[in-house]
Design a protein around this motif. Sequence first.
Motif, PDB file in Angstrom:
ATOM      1  N   LEU A 173       0.834  -1.206   0.000  1.00  0.00           N
ATOM      2  CA  LEU A 173       0.000   0.000   0.000  1.00  0.00           C
ATOM      3  C   LEU A 173       0.868   1.255   0.000  1.00  0.00           C
ATOM      4  O   LEU A 173       1.732   1.436   0.859  1.00  0.00           O
ATOM      5  N   THR A 174       0.608   2.130  -0.970  1.00  0.00           N
ATOM      6  CA  THR A 174       1.407   3.339  -1.162  1.00  0.00           C
ATOM      7  C   THR A 174       0.498   4.522  -1.465  1.00  0.00           C
ATOM      8  O   THR A 174      -0.487   4.384  -2.186  1.00  0.00           O
ATOM      9  N   LYS A 175       0.837   5.668  -0.890  1.00  0.00           N
ATOM     10  CA  LYS A 175       0.107   6.894  -1.179  1.00  0.00           C
ATOM     11  C   LYS A 175       1.077   8.058  -1.310  1.00  0.00           C
ATOM     12  O   LYS A 175       1.873   8.319  -0.411  1.00  0.00           O
ATOM     13  N   THR A 223      -3.216   5.759   6.144  1.00  0.00           N
ATOM     14  CA  THR A 223      -3.358   4.308   5.966  1.00  0.00           C
ATOM     15  C   THR A 223      -4.761   3.848   6.321  1.00  0.00           C
ATOM     16  O   THR A 223      -5.395   3.075   5.580  1.00  0.00           O
ATOM     17  N   MET A 277      -7.267   4.817   3.690  1.00  0.00           N
ATOM     18  CA  MET A 277      -7.215   3.944   2.514  1.00  0.00           C
ATOM     19  C   MET A 277      -7.853   2.594   2.800  1.00  0.00           C
ATOM     20  O   MET A 277      -8.467   1.991   1.915  1.00  0.00           O
ATOM     21  N   PRO A 331      -5.418   4.542  -3.026  1.00  0.00           N
ATOM     22  CA  PRO A 331      -3.971   4.301  -3.022  1.00  0.00           C
ATOM     23  C   PRO A 331      -3.332   4.676  -4.348  1.00  0.00           C
ATOM     24  O   PRO A 331      -3.945   4.533  -5.413  1.00  0.00           O
ATOM     25  N   ARG A 371      -2.788  -2.475  -2.528  1.00  0.00           N
ATOM     26  CA  ARG A 371      -4.204  -2.747  -2.316  1.00  0.00           C
ATOM     27  C   ARG A 371      -4.487  -3.098  -0.866  1.00  0.00           C
ATOM     28  O   ARG A 371      -3.593  -3.459  -0.093  1.00  0.00           O
TER      29      ARG A 371
END
Length: 331
Positions: free
Chosen positions: A7-9, A43, A46, A53, A57
């Motif tokens: 998971l990345t933002k 986090t 999301m 994101p 996922r």
Amino acid sequence: MIELDGLTKRYGGKTAVAGLTFTVRPGIVTGFLGPNGAGKSTTMRMMLGLDRPTAGRVRIDGRRYDQLQEPLHEVGALLEAKAVHPGRTARNHLRCLAYSNGIPERRVGEVLELVGLGAVADKRPKGFSLGMGQRLGIASALLGDPRILMFDEPVNGLDPEGIHWVRTMMRHLAAEGRTVFVSSHLMSEMALTADHLIVIGQGRLLADTSMNAFIRENSRSYVLLRSPEPERLRDALAAAGHRAVAGADGGLEVDGAEAAALGEVAAAAGVTLHELSPRQASLEEAFMQLTHESVEYHGRAQPPDGAPPGAPRGPGWGPGAGGPGTRGGEG
């Protein structure tokens, strides 16, 4: 169960969350820790589909949050306790949530009594204290009797009785086999509540381990001994292969040994002990040790040496390293 995979933002050139991969399992309380600005709130948003994101996922029991048909039956969340319509009473706020998710109206009264708001159910939340607002937010999370619960700072504004109630409730929910994920800055409370810890810093995963293992791996454990004959005690311990060092408060500290074994050494040598106690760092101390390099702003407890009272302080002193009044963004 909640599963994060890479998971990345990113917001422009800033990465708020960087490749987080971990699993929140049922049957235990999982604590979510990190300094301000670590990416905790991003986090959790999301996880609930409130932010999209950039990569990676989140799966809740194998599905994205937006694929859940009646989400309050499956996931209950408290992210912002004051996110209520100011013109509705507490009861009507919950009625609207219940109606939108096919929840029987009788459940509204049940959760209001459960969180201790039965007497003020027909009052508007805009007049509630911070603690009462928290209780209403918790009632919203519990409304659908979900298997997965997420709480962000759930004890904020609560009195000691309320804090004890929240702690007991979360542990009870986990004991029923539910997935409980809670973020908090109150380390002393987290130490009493969580079984497992997820720790992040600057958006990256720093630890995914049990509470006991986290403290053990990020702090020093030792045995403290006190005796009216410290030199005899030190010699006896050395003869038995134990290295004792003087502590700051006059006792002797020994690493890597059990208290019982050290007591037997003293007894065999005929040395009187006034204290024999295992010592371990607190969760707060272990957390500070692990995340020190991930903190955006460092303050000092005292002004720079030699600075007279009332003198201007330079960068690095005060609430934030950027100067007085500077503070990090919330996680």
